[in-house]
Design a protein around this motif. Sequence first.
Motif, short mmCIF file in Angstrom:
data_model
loop_
_atom_site.label_atom_id
_atom_site.label_comp_id
_atom_site.label_asym_id
_atom_site.label_seq_id
_atom_site.Cartn_x
_atom_site.Cartn_y
_atom_site.Cartn_z
N UNK A 74 -11.24 -10.69 -16.17
CA UNK A 74 -12.09 -11.56 -16.98
C UNK A 74 -13.09 -12.31 -16.09
N UNK A 75 -12.64 -12.79 -14.97
CA UNK A 75 -13.52 -13.50 -14.04
C UNK A 75 -14.58 -12.57 -13.45
N UNK A 76 -14.19 -11.33 -13.17
CA UNK A 76 -15.12 -10.35 -12.61
C UNK A 76 -16.18 -9.93 -13.63
N UNK A 77 -15.86 -10.00 -14.91
CA UNK A 77 -16.78 -9.59 -15.96
C UNK A 77 -17.82 -10.66 -16.29
N UNK A 78 -17.59 -11.89 -15.83
CA UNK A 78 -18.55 -12.97 -16.09
C UNK A 78 -19.80 -12.76 -15.28
#
Length: 79
Positions: A74-78
């Motif tokens: 989720x953090x990488x997709x931001x």
Amino acid sequence: MLEKIISVDLIEVVENGCVQVRTKTAIMEDGKQISGTFHRHVVAPGDDYSKQDARVKAICAATHTTAVVAAYKAAAAKP
């Protein structure tokens, strides 16, 4: 007699769940180190760690929980 010894000498888990691995390559002559180099790589949550050192596998299995992998992705997709 020269001997090349490769070992995982440092394993760290950082806040986002990534496991940082340092591998040491030592060139030994008659039991004394005459040269040495280091290589680092990262095993991110969700990465395949099946070919890693046994200690790295154990740490990844303990730390790369479903929740940690989901949070990392989720953090990488931001943006």
